[in-house]
Scaffold this active site. Structure first.
Site, short mmCIF file in Angstrom:
data_model
loop_
_atom_site.label_atom_id
_atom_site.label_comp_id
_atom_site.label_asym_id
_atom_site.label_seq_id
_atom_site.Cartn_x
_atom_site.Cartn_y
_atom_site.Cartn_z
N ARG A 1 0.82 -1.23 0.00
CA ARG A 1 0.00 0.00 0.00
C ARG A 1 0.85 1.28 0.00
O ARG A 1 0.41 2.30 -0.52
CB ARG A 1 -0.94 0.00 1.21
N ASP B 1 -15.83 8.17 9.93
CA ASP B 1 -14.68 7.32 9.66
C ASP B 1 -13.44 8.21 9.59
O ASP B 1 -13.54 9.39 9.22
CB ASP B 1 -14.86 6.56 8.34
C1 LIG Z 1 -13.50 -3.00 8.38
S1 LIG Z 1 -14.18 -1.40 8.34
C2 LIG Z 1 -15.73 -1.66 9.19
C3 LIG Z 1 -16.90 -1.05 8.45
C4 LIG Z 1 -18.26 -1.32 9.07
N1 LIG Z 1 -18.32 -0.82 10.42
C5 LIG Z 1 -18.61 -2.78 9.00
O1 LIG Z 1 -18.56 -3.46 10.03
O2 LIG Z 1 -18.94 -3.26 7.92
C6 LIG Z 1 -13.23 -0.55 9.59
C7 LIG Z 1 -13.27 0.95 9.45
O3 LIG Z 1 -12.72 1.55 10.64
C8 LIG Z 1 -12.07 2.73 10.26
N2 LIG Z 1 -11.12 3.17 11.31
C9 LIG Z 1 -9.94 2.60 11.65
N3 LIG Z 1 -9.34 3.33 12.62
C10 LIG Z 1 -10.15 4.36 12.89
C11 LIG Z 1 -10.07 5.48 13.78
N4 LIG Z 1 -9.04 5.68 14.59
N5 LIG Z 1 -11.11 6.35 13.80
C12 LIG Z 1 -12.17 6.19 12.98
N6 LIG Z 1 -12.29 5.17 12.11
C13 LIG Z 1 -11.30 4.27 12.06
C14 LIG Z 1 -11.39 2.38 8.93
O4 LIG Z 1 -11.08 3.50 8.16
C15 LIG Z 1 -12.42 1.46 8.29
O5 LIG Z 1 -13.22 2.13 7.35
#
Ligand SMILES: C[S@@+](CC[C@H](N)C(=O)[O-])C[C@H]1O[C@@H](n2cnc3c(N)ncnc32)[C@H](O)[C@@H]1O
Length: 286
Positions: free
Chosen positions: A39, A152
């Site tokens: 990445r 997010d």
């Molecule tokens: C795997 S996705 C989950 C999406 C959704 N909640 C689901 O369960 O389908 C995880 C998300 O968490 C976000 N994320 C990771 N660290 C974060 C942070 N410190 N603050 C806010 N969002 C965060 C990532 O950008 C990502 O879009």
């Protein structure tokens, strides 16, 4: 030199891990080495830098917000889908059904109020599923003041989410009835209907930073997000979330997650579904 020629040393990998932890609370395991390489190499190469050390030094020294954001965006994992872990949406529907039957406790401009938060919403499938499920189950909600906050850290996914445009392949596995909730356009494009989209407000928000809103939320979905954090970070985050939950609200987490040690504040009431403990419910009312 191509992006593939840039090698990642152990020291550089450690520096990158430290940086993403500092910025986003994300704990990268050693197994994520290839992911980091693939990445970030393109970014490093695109910037004309010769090594990952030069890149980390650049991030540390210049602190240019756009480059820092690009680094964070590159290291998030955004996997999501409509109706993922479907039982949570059934549970939410049952909860909102109860709220509709009960005398409205909070109203804005005379309308009963419903507040939901999708924390870590990725490209929007989770908050839109909340909105689609609710609005199709309860037409009465059209007269309610319904707001779904969807946040997010990744600016790219928030942009995609706010547009509300997907591909028909994103609906794979959904029943015909659920597919009919979407507007179908040419070339396999599907869109979230305007009335549904207007219920959701998307914002970029780092869960490690300030949360510039008050709540209380009738439900918080924080699913498949804490899995990227270490235990102390999970504990801190869920402890804070308890303060944003309505006394009778619910917290939904991912099927492979736990509350990271702050179980004292929450009571498990269903599969990966929590409510404040009676003590914390009293605190939330006070
Ligand atoms: C795997 S996705 C989950 C999406 C959704 N909640 C689901 O369960 O389908 C995880 C998300 O968490 C976000 N994320 C990771 N660290 C974060 C942070 N410190 N603050 C806010 N969002 C965060 C990532 O950008 C990502 O879009």
């Amino acid at each position: 030199m191509s992006a593939g020629d840039i090698k990642l040393s152990n020291t550089e990998f450690e520096a990158i891990k430290a940086k993403v932890y500092q910025l986003a609370g994300i704990s990268l395991s050693d197994a994520k080495r290839t992911l980091v390489m693939s990445r970030l190499a393109k970014i490093v190469h695109g910037m004309g830098l010769a090594s990952f050390s030069a890149y980390v030094e650049f991030l540390n020294r210049k602190a240019d917000p756009a480059h820092v954001q690009e680094f964070v965006n590159a290291l998030t994992t955004n996997l999501t889908r409509f109706y993922r872990e479907e039982h949570h949406f059934d549970h939410l529907l049952a909860h909102v059904g109860e709220l509709i039957k009960a005398p409205p406790r909070v109203s804005t401009g005379g309308r009963p109020r419903l507040r939901l938060w999708s924390a870590g919403c990725s490209t929007g499938q989770e908050p839109y599923t909340m909105a689609l499920a609710l609005i199709n189950a309860y037409p009465a909600l059209k007269r309610w003041d319904v707001r779904i906050l969807a946040t997010d850290i990744d600016t790219k996914v928030v942009e995609t989410a706010a547009a509300g445009i997907y591909k028909s392949t994103d609906l794979a596995g959904l029943s015909g009835k659920r597919c009919a909730y979407f507007d179908h356009g040419p070339n396999g494009a599907v869109a979230i209907p305007g009335a549904v989209r207007s219920l959701v407000t998307f914002k970029t928000l780092n869960l490690m930073g300030q949360w510039p809103f008050k709540g209380p939320f009738d439900a918080v979905f924080c699913r498949n997000v804490a899995i990227y954090f270490d235990k102390p970070t999970q504990t801190r985050m869920f402890t804070r979330m308890a303060e944003f939950l309505a006394p009778d609200g619910f917290l939904y987490i991912g099927h492979s997650e736990n509350l990271g040690g702050c179980d004292g504040q929450f009571k498990l009431v269903d599969k990966t579904t929590y409510r404040l403990t009676p003590h914390d419910q009293i605190k939330a009312v006070a």
